[in-house]
Design an enzyme around this catalytic site. Sequence first.
Site, short mmCIF file in Angstrom:
data_model
loop_
_atom_site.label_atom_id
_atom_site.label_comp_id
_atom_site.label_asym_id
_atom_site.label_seq_id
_atom_site.Cartn_x
_atom_site.Cartn_y
_atom_site.Cartn_z
CG PHE A 214 -14.38 -92.38 -4.65
CD1 PHE A 214 -13.43 -92.79 -3.20
CD2 PHE A 214 -15.27 -91.67 -4.53
CE1 PHE A 214 -14.07 -91.40 -1.87
CE2 PHE A 214 -15.75 -90.63 -3.92
CZ PHE A 214 -14.89 -90.58 -2.29
CG ASP B 31 -11.21 -90.48 -10.34
OD1 ASP B 31 -11.41 -89.29 -10.21
OD2 ASP B 31 -12.92 -90.55 -9.60
CE1 TYR C 162 -12.98 -83.31 -3.07
CE2 TYR C 162 -14.04 -81.95 -4.28
CZ TYR C 162 -13.99 -82.83 -3.71
OH TYR C 162 -14.42 -83.92 -4.30
CE LYS C 163 -10.75 -86.36 -4.03
NZ LYS C 163 -10.64 -87.07 -2.53
NE ARG D 282 -7.48 -91.24 2.66
CZ ARG D 282 -8.20 -91.18 1.70
NH1 ARG D 282 -8.53 -91.37 0.54
NH2 ARG D 282 -8.90 -90.22 1.58
C1 LIG Z 1 -11.69 -91.17 -6.79
C2 LIG Z 1 -12.98 -90.07 -5.76
N1 LIG Z 1 -13.27 -89.89 -6.83
C3 LIG Z 1 -14.29 -89.41 -6.56
C4 LIG Z 1 -15.14 -88.41 -5.75
C5 LIG Z 1 -16.05 -87.80 -5.61
O1 LIG Z 1 -16.04 -85.94 -5.68
P1 LIG Z 1 -17.22 -85.28 -5.83
O2 LIG Z 1 -17.74 -85.17 -4.22
O3 LIG Z 1 -16.83 -84.07 -5.48
O4 LIG Z 1 -18.23 -85.27 -7.27
C6 LIG Z 1 -13.57 -88.25 -4.66
C7 LIG Z 1 -14.09 -87.61 -3.69
O5 LIG Z 1 -13.63 -87.02 -2.82
C8 LIG Z 1 -12.73 -89.55 -4.54
O6 LIG Z 1 -11.98 -89.33 -3.89
#
Ligand SMILES: Cc1ncc(COP(=O)(O)O)c(C=O)c1O
Length: 421
Positions: A130, A207, A232-233, A381
């Site tokens: 990501f 992560d 939030y997911k 997705r």
């Molecule tokens: C795999 C992953 N890591 C990190 C994040 C970023 O999280 P945040 O914007 O809450 O810092 C996301 C956001 O969708 C994500 O999907």
Amino acid sequence: MDLTRNAAVALDEADPLAGFREHFTGPEDDGPDRLLYLDGNSLGRMPRETPAALSRAVEQEWAQGLVGSWSSWIGEPTRLGDFLAAGVLGARPGEVLVGDSTTVNLYKLIVAGAEARPGRDVLVCTADDFPTDRYVVAGIAEARGMQVRDVPADLDEGLDLSVLAAAIDERVAVVVLSHVAYRSGALADVAAITGLAHDAGALVLWDLSHSVGSVPARLTDVGADLAVGCTYKYLNGGPGAPAFLYVRQELQEQLRSPIRGWFGQRDQFAMGPVYEPAPGIERFGAGTPPVLGMAALEVGARLIAEAGVERLGTKGRSMGELIVALADDWLVPHGVSLASPRDSSRRGAHVTLTHPQAWQLTQALIDRRVVPDFRTPDRVRLGPAPLYTRFVDVWDAMDRFRTILKDGAQANYPAERARVT
Ligand SMILES: Cc1ncc(COP(=O)(O)O)c(C=O)c1O
């Protein structure tokens, strides 16, 4: 596999988690044109109880309790952390802290890990992780004069263990990886990779954003070092809900957060002249915790814990198998291909499909009340959250998908991407 709609209805009738759907509210839920929400891996749905929990926090704790409510609020990051540890993450008490964003928590734990491995000058991540993970890793490497080893990962199949193994040696301080790849849904072998890294003396940071609440993490069992994740997911904490971080108990005293905030200070209200890290997980705190966000998160996290992560994992795999089987039968003849591992034991709860007109298809699906999301370069997705999505919702969404392709309806949408959903 029986691909009839009746078979999907039968799967719902046998689903031990079916009752959890009643705990959520949103756009009207029934009828042939109902909204089919397959984006629970981006923003989870709202539990019915969330407004009351927020209202309690605002009307009673804030409006009536005023500053006196801090006596209970102050313990929330660890209390809720312990709840997530036991109910969701398979971790021990005192190993999880709630607060900040996943991005900030990545920064704190990668720097802390790098400092705990002096003399090592390499951070490992994957070229397809990501973006925020890659950007944070690159920024830390630049600031500390370290190198980044970007391990190639297949966009569809994820990480190859032997390729990763070749990138881990005595120069590596921290390996940063996703448990479930955001694009393909490929599931990493946490135990095997943790073992590889430990053999070389490196730490691993996971992560868990795309797995927490849909794939069991079992952090203690696999000997995980460090982890972060979004809430939030699949945890349904609401937009901007605070993230969590996990640090294995045995490592906590060796690690220091690079953000020396007063919420990580040993005796916070002594207001002393110098920073001294608090004992335990609280040392990874920074500033004032997001009290209202935690009130909403607790509602979502409780539902996940009640459903049980093992059962959620099983249902998520079954829904993915249904998507893959229907895609093979209905969509592949129209030029769609699977862009996720085919074997459900190697996948998280989302399935990704690829088609040259993926952007137009995504718009056509949204117009027909199916909510997936688009991912670059040419992917749709589908993330049916196992807590509240029915098998019949998956079936109906795939049915609307095949109708679009059969009619060529995607051709009516502009190819140019207006925005990324
Ligand atoms: C795999 C992953 N890591 C990190 C994040 C970023 O999280 P945040 O914007 O809450 O810092 C996301 C956001 O969708 C994500 O999907």
